[in-house]
Design a protein around this motif. Structure first.
Motif, mmCIF file in Angstrom:
data_model
loop_
_atom_site.group_PDB
_atom_site.id
_atom_site.type_symbol
_atom_site.label_atom_id
_atom_site.label_comp_id
_atom_site.label_asym_id
_atom_site.label_seq_id
_atom_site.Cartn_x
_atom_site.Cartn_y
_atom_site.Cartn_z
ATOM 1 N N CYS A 1 15.660 -23.103 -51.594
ATOM 2 C CA CYS A 1 14.737 -23.709 -50.635
ATOM 3 C C CYS A 1 14.585 -25.198 -50.912
ATOM 4 O O CYS A 1 14.436 -26.006 -50.000
ATOM 5 N N SER B 1 7.127 -21.206 -52.238
ATOM 6 C CA SER B 1 6.279 -21.297 -51.038
ATOM 7 C C SER B 1 7.114 -21.405 -49.776
ATOM 8 O O SER B 1 6.604 -21.423 -48.679
ATOM 9 N N GLY B 2 8.443 -21.476 -49.948
ATOM 10 C CA GLY B 2 9.295 -21.553 -48.768
ATOM 11 C C GLY B 2 9.688 -20.173 -48.308
ATOM 12 O O GLY B 2 9.329 -19.722 -47.220
ATOM 13 N N CYS B 3 10.422 -19.461 -49.168
ATOM 14 C CA CYS B 3 10.889 -18.143 -48.754
ATOM 15 C C CYS B 3 9.909 -17.057 -49.150
ATOM 16 O O CYS B 3 9.972 -15.956 -48.628
ATOM 17 N N TRP C 1 17.630 -26.998 -49.630
ATOM 18 C CA TRP C 1 17.522 -27.034 -48.184
ATOM 19 C C TRP C 1 16.520 -28.111 -47.740
ATOM 20 O O TRP C 1 16.830 -28.932 -46.881
ATOM 21 N N ARG D 1 7.793 -29.403 -56.606
ATOM 22 C CA ARG D 1 8.224 -30.630 -55.944
ATOM 23 C C ARG D 1 7.297 -31.790 -56.284
ATOM 24 O O ARG D 1 6.099 -31.694 -56.039
ATOM 25 N N GLU E 1 15.574 -33.113 -45.181
ATOM 26 C CA GLU E 1 14.789 -34.336 -45.023
ATOM 27 C C GLU E 1 15.691 -35.545 -44.843
ATOM 28 O O GLU E 1 15.428 -36.405 -44.007
ATOM 29 N N THR F 1 7.225 -34.125 -42.327
ATOM 30 C CA THR F 1 8.436 -33.326 -42.434
ATOM 31 C C THR F 1 8.496 -32.611 -43.763
ATOM 32 O O THR F 1 8.810 -31.420 -43.835
ATOM 33 N N SER F 2 8.165 -33.356 -44.835
ATOM 34 C CA SER F 2 8.241 -32.747 -46.161
ATOM 35 C C SER F 2 7.287 -31.579 -46.278
ATOM 36 O O SER F 2 7.633 -30.537 -46.821
ATOM 37 N N GLU F 3 6.065 -31.796 -45.785
ATOM 38 C CA GLU F 3 5.080 -30.713 -45.857
ATOM 39 C C GLU F 3 5.599 -29.476 -45.157
ATOM 40 O O GLU F 3 5.511 -28.357 -45.643
ATOM 41 N N GLN F 4 6.168 -29.718 -43.997
ATOM 42 C CA GLN F 4 6.605 -28.583 -43.207
ATOM 43 C C GLN F 4 7.781 -27.880 -43.872
ATOM 44 O O GLN F 4 7.817 -26.668 -43.980
ATOM 45 N N LEU F 5 8.744 -28.679 -44.348
ATOM 46 C CA LEU F 5 9.941 -28.075 -44.902
ATOM 47 C C LEU F 5 9.663 -27.345 -46.202
ATOM 48 O O LEU F 5 10.351 -26.397 -46.547
ATOM 49 N N SER F 6 8.648 -27.806 -46.924
ATOM 50 C CA SER F 6 8.364 -27.129 -48.183
ATOM 51 C C SER F 6 7.816 -25.747 -47.961
ATOM 52 O O SER F 6 7.679 -24.977 -48.894
ATOM 53 N N GLN F 7 7.450 -25.463 -46.723
ATOM 54 C CA GLN F 7 6.886 -24.154 -46.452
ATOM 55 C C GLN F 7 7.783 -23.336 -45.538
ATOM 56 O O GLN F 7 7.381 -22.330 -44.985
ATOM 57 N N THR F 8 9.010 -23.819 -45.354
ATOM 58 C CA THR F 8 9.932 -23.084 -44.489
ATOM 59 C C THR F 8 10.991 -22.439 -45.342
ATOM 60 O O THR F 8 11.415 -22.975 -46.354
ATOM 61 N N LYS F 9 11.434 -21.325 -44.887
ATOM 62 C CA LYS F 9 12.430 -20.595 -45.639
ATOM 63 C C LYS F 9 13.783 -21.213 -45.430
ATOM 64 O O LYS F 9 14.128 -21.712 -44.372
ATOM 65 N N TYR F 10 14.582 -21.171 -46.468
ATOM 66 C CA TYR F 10 15.951 -21.654 -46.403
ATOM 67 C C TYR F 10 16.747 -20.721 -45.508
ATOM 68 O O TYR F 10 16.868 -19.548 -45.773
ATOM 69 N N PRO F 11 17.285 -21.210 -44.426
ATOM 70 C CA PRO F 11 17.873 -20.311 -43.434
ATOM 71 C C PRO F 11 19.244 -19.762 -43.813
ATOM 72 O O PRO F 11 19.684 -18.776 -43.261
ATOM 73 N N LEU G 1 8.929 -24.381 -55.401
ATOM 74 C CA LEU G 1 10.040 -23.877 -54.593
ATOM 75 C C LEU G 1 11.110 -23.273 -55.483
ATOM 76 O O LEU G 1 11.263 -23.641 -56.644
ATOM 77 N N ILE H 1 21.983 -22.431 -38.367
ATOM 78 C CA ILE H 1 21.305 -23.670 -38.736
ATOM 79 C C ILE H 1 21.002 -24.432 -37.445
ATOM 80 O O ILE H 1 21.894 -24.709 -36.668
ATOM 81 N N PRO H 2 19.761 -24.755 -37.195
ATOM 82 C CA PRO H 2 19.396 -25.354 -35.909
ATOM 83 C C PRO H 2 20.024 -26.731 -35.761
ATOM 84 O O PRO H 2 20.035 -27.523 -36.676
ATOM 85 N N ARG H 3 20.572 -26.975 -34.577
ATOM 86 C CA ARG H 3 21.119 -28.280 -34.282
ATOM 87 C C ARG H 3 19.983 -29.230 -33.963
ATOM 88 O O ARG H 3 19.118 -28.883 -33.193
ATOM 89 N N GLN H 4 20.021 -30.380 -34.548
ATOM 90 C CA GLN H 4 18.935 -31.318 -34.265
ATOM 91 C C GLN H 4 19.467 -32.430 -33.382
ATOM 92 O O GLN H 4 20.371 -33.133 -33.759
#
Lengths: 343, 507
Positions: free
Chosen positions: A28, A6-8, A31, A17, A36, B391-401, A24, B408-411
């Motif tokens: 991903c 669901s990530g990529c 990552w 997860r 986190e 954060t977890s919800e969001q990251l689980s749906q984001t592609k590994y960059p 995932l 890689i975005p600087r935070q």
């Protein structure tokens, strides 16, 4: 039909997860997990560039993953930290000596300096000897109190600015539940803090970067990254009270996976009524360590062990502290009470 | 064990095994009839005195119920609430020592429709209970849970609270009451009998659909509790009662405390388990039975023949792991066997808690949860568990960059909040709303989607909502109140730069 990550959304999902239920692929997941931890560190402002940080390493999965992730994030995001490994040898045969081998391996793999402190050299007692005197019921108290001081002393020897431990979300949730069951209001307020806030000599602040990581995810991470760790339960742990809280939490997780975070959320939002008595932080009169009583718990426990009174320190003995300090002998009745041990 | 100032002064004595041939520890004359805690043996008379005294002491110590007030007793038919009813009856009876001084009414909510009882079974239960209520002589109301579908949305909106009544006024109030006592007390003959009106089957069906739209038993029980409370409060308001007495006993409250913690209701613990609960403003919920363990109530009911009627609920006869509430209940009861002080320790913990920040009566209605009417605890602070879940919800749906070669975005610490957080609402998927919100109040909020309701709920109600398949089955009063609040918050967003003070123009 294969489930897509669901990530990529390209590769096949390799795992689900536990925290959110999303499927995932490996990359991903790595990552997401690392990111986190990174966000937790940044949001809570745990470290400053240029600090020396001691990683409390026991050889178990939490500290192995912690060491790995800290090293990785330190490089990836240029935290500018100097990392070291710090390990405590409690003297439990068949458990600790094996896990220490893992720590030594970690030291070589990550090329980090390592320091091992042992109970034997600090207190003159190993856990095995303590259990022989105390029995199987209250020994976790001794181990925990001694370990805290041992970590601090080791940190001072290593000259680090901060310690980070591998406590994960399950640990914090268990602690919240345990404190409610024991009625420990003072600890209930403090236990969800991500870093300790104590000032004073001889105390190094410590933090928990893995506070929001589920134990299962840590295992998943270690598994897929092929990290090596030692995974046996401490031989003395089955009789601890914490076991009840742990079983309960595991059951909760099986009913609703988000329970662990929910418990932590509740713990963070608890507020105590004004007027409830809280302990005040002071110093121990004998060793100078921080303490809320006249004598720190460590000194009391050690005194009990050395005198053959194993129950000293288990239960409340405020009035005895003055006696101990002034080296007065205890009355026969008090001695008799403190000697009795239940196995 | 680890409590401040708790001192075991006396030595450890050998515990004597209690036996029935012992004397009562209080009067030391009569032979013991019941063992309450290890070592406490009471005879019948002393036990009754002890039991009654506890009830009076609880009410007297807290001084919340003023003389002459109308108080609604919520009776479910179970042992605890029937015991409460009998205590009130005893306390009001003319020969009581230090009479209680309020006017009670009884309410029974018939939930048979949710549990799947037939109309015949429901009628039978109601008839049994009504016979019991008639014997007390208090006015009683029987309400079917289906009526929750017809509630006005004022239930979840705030009603203004009455002026504060500090303890010093209590004595004056008592004085006034005693002077004018004989004329104003309602005599038993004017009972309002609302026998159960015929509930149209469509309503029952709709209610079942509503409860059925929650996929897990945990969410269903939570939803049922919320609806029941709304109905209670509404009935109290329309019939002119200012207080509602609930029959929760110590054991149940200990379970409730632990359940609340596991459901994420840490911020609302004091209201959920404390003696008084003032979240609804003009109606205060009171729990006078909170000092009694389930064991004591069972003994009393048995020895002094207090009748009770069993009504099945959603988790009757379910397995241990069917829901979180059920799991916690079995955990606490099992732990209590090995560690007999568990329930009382948990109970003492609940006494030391309070509601977070400001008093619930003064908070703006938009800052209260839509369902449980408690202050919202979803302010996303840095490094909180709530933020971590987002954060977890969001990251689980984001592609590994890494693979695609993206930077890689600087935070920075300032921008540490996840990017889904642009609007004040708490959903990571909510980004689109801010843009949509500019279209004026009437056109935008067409259908309240699940994501929109989320921002109006506290943390644990959000979890309940997550378990629901669709919100369209929710009763109309909840949906319309949700829409109204959304329109209002959109208005606020539009004019936010011109508002001078927070809290101006509050509802």
């Amino acid at each position: 039909m294969p489930v897509l990550c669901s990530g990529c959304k390209e590769k096949r999902a390799a795992l689900k997860r536990p925290k959110t239920g999303h499927s995932l692929c490996k990359e991903c997941f790595f990552w997401a997990f690392e990111e986190e931890v990174h966000r937790t560190i940044v949001a809570a402002k745990l470290f400053k560039p240029g600090e020396t940080v001691g990683i409390a390493a026991s050889g178990g999965k939490d500290s192995t993953v912690l060491a790995h992730v800290m090293k990785l994030l330190n490089e990836r995001y240029s935290y500018g930290l100097e990392l070291m490994l710090l390990s405590v040898d409690e003297g439990i045969t068949g458990y600790r000596d094996d896990s220490l081998e893992t720590v030594k391996r970690n030291q070589q793999q990550y090329e980090l300096p390592l320091k091992i402190v042992s109970y034997e050299e600090l207190y003159g007692w190993t856990m095995d000897a303590i259990v022989k005197q105390v029995g199987l019921k209250n020994n976790c108290t001794f181990c925990g109190v001694f370990r805290r001081q041992a970590l601090d002393r080791g940190a001072i020897m290593l000259k680090v600015d901060k310690i980070c431990t591998g406590h994960n979300a399950d640990d914090v949730a268990e602690t919240v539940l345990m404190n409610v069951l024991r009625g420990d209001i003072a600890r209930l307020r403090r236990c969800t803090a991500i870093s300790t806030v104590s000032e004073g000599e001889g105390v190094v602040p410590r933090c928990k970067p893995l506070k929001y990581a589920y134990e299962k995810e840590i295992v998943l991470y270690a598994y897929f990254k092929k990290l090596d760790y030692f995974s046996t339960e401490c031989v003395y742990s089955p009789n601890a009270y914490r076991g009840h809280a742990r079983t309960f939490l595991k059951d909760l997780e099986s009913v609703r996976p988000s329970s662990i975070m929910d418990v932590i959320h509740s713990g963070e939002n608890l507020s105590v009524r004004d007027g409830v008595k809280m302990p005040v932080q002071g110093t121990c009169n004998r060793c100078g360590y921080i303490s809320s009583q006249a004598l720190c718990k460590s000194c009391v426990l050690l005194e009990g062990l050395n005198r053959g009174l194993p129950k000293l320190g288990i239960g409340k003995h405020h009035r005895l502290h003055d006696k101990l300090l002034s080296q007065q002998p205890l009355t026969e009745r008090e001695e008799r009470k403190l000697k009795s041990v239940d196995f | 064990m680890c409590q401040v100032e708790e001192d075991y002064r006396d030595g450890l004595e050998r515990v004597e095994v209690p036996s029935v041939s012992k004397k009562c520890v209080k009067c030391k004359e009569a032979s013991a009839a019941v063992v309450i805690r290890a070592g406490d043996t009471y005879c019948r008379g002393c036990f009754k005195e002890y039991f009654i005294h506890k009830f009076r002491a609880m009410l007297g110590k807290n001084r919340i119920i003023f003389p002459g007030e109308k108080v609604l007793l919520a009776v479910s038919g179970g042992p605890s609430s029937c015991s409460m009813l009998s205590q009130v009856r005893e306390g009001l009876s003319l020969n009581a020592h230090k009479k209680l001084r309020f006017s009670p009414g009884i309410i029974y909510i018939d939930e048979g429709g949710v549990v799947g009882q037939t109309v015949e079974e429901r009628r039978r239960t109601v008839a049994e209970l009504q016979a019991m209520f008639k014997a007390t002589g208090f006015p009683f109301h029987t309400v079917a849970l289906e009526q929750v579908l017809d509630l006005p949305s004022s239930v979840v909106a705030m009603a203004p609270s009455p002026s504060e009544q500090p303890a010093s006024n209590y004595k004056e109030a008592v004085g006034h009451f005693l002077q004018s006592t004989s004329s104003s007390r309602s005599t038993p003959q004017d009972e309002e009998q609302t026998s159960l009106p015929e509930v149209p089957e469509a309503h029952t069906h709709f209610l079942q659909q509503l409860i059925g739209s929650a996929k897990t038993l945990t969410a269903r029980q939570d939803l049922l509790n919320t609806l029941r409370q709304h109905l209670l409060v509404h009935t109290a308001r329309t019939e002119g009662y200012s207080k509602v007495m609930l029959g929760d006993n110590c054991t149940r409250l200990a379970v409730k405390l632990l359940t609340s913690i596991t459901l994420g209701r840490g911020a609302q613990l004091a209201q959920d388990t404390g003696f008084s609960d003032a979240r609804y403003g003009d109606i205060t919920l009171v729990r006078p039975m909170r000092d009694y363990s389930a064991k004591e109530i069972a003994y009393y009911n048995h020895m002094f023949s207090v009748a009770s009627v069993f009504t099945p609920s959603l988790d009757t006869k379910t397995t241990d792991k069917a829901s979180i509430q059920r799991l916690t209940e079995s955990f606490v009861t099992k732990l209590q066997e090995d560690f007999p002080s568990t329930v009382s320790t948990i109970y003492r913990t609940s006494e030391k808690l309070q509601t977070t920040c400001r008093s619930s009566a003064k908070a703006e209605p938009s800052e209260k949860c839509l369902l449980c009417v408690c202050a919202l605890d979803t302010a996303v602070e840095n490094a909180s568990a709530f933020q971590a879940t987002l954060t977890s919800e969001q990251l689980s749906q984001t592609k590994y960059p890494g693979a695609a070669g993206t930077e890689i975005p600087r935070q920075n610490p300032e921008s540490s909040a996840p990017s889904g957080q642009c609007c004040s609402s708490g959903g990571a998927e909510d980004c689109g709303r801010a843009e949509r919100g500019g279209g004026g109040c009437c056109s935008s909020a067409k259908e309240p989607e699940t994501t929109d309701l989320k921002s109006l709920l506290c943390y644990s109600c959000q979890l309940t909502l997550k378990d629901m398949s669709s919100v369209e089955h929710l009763p109309q009063y909840i949906l319309s109140e949700a829409q109204r609040r959304q329109r209002r918050s959109q208005m606020r967003e539009e004019i936010s730069e011109f508002l001078l003070e927070d809290g101006e123009g509050g509802d």
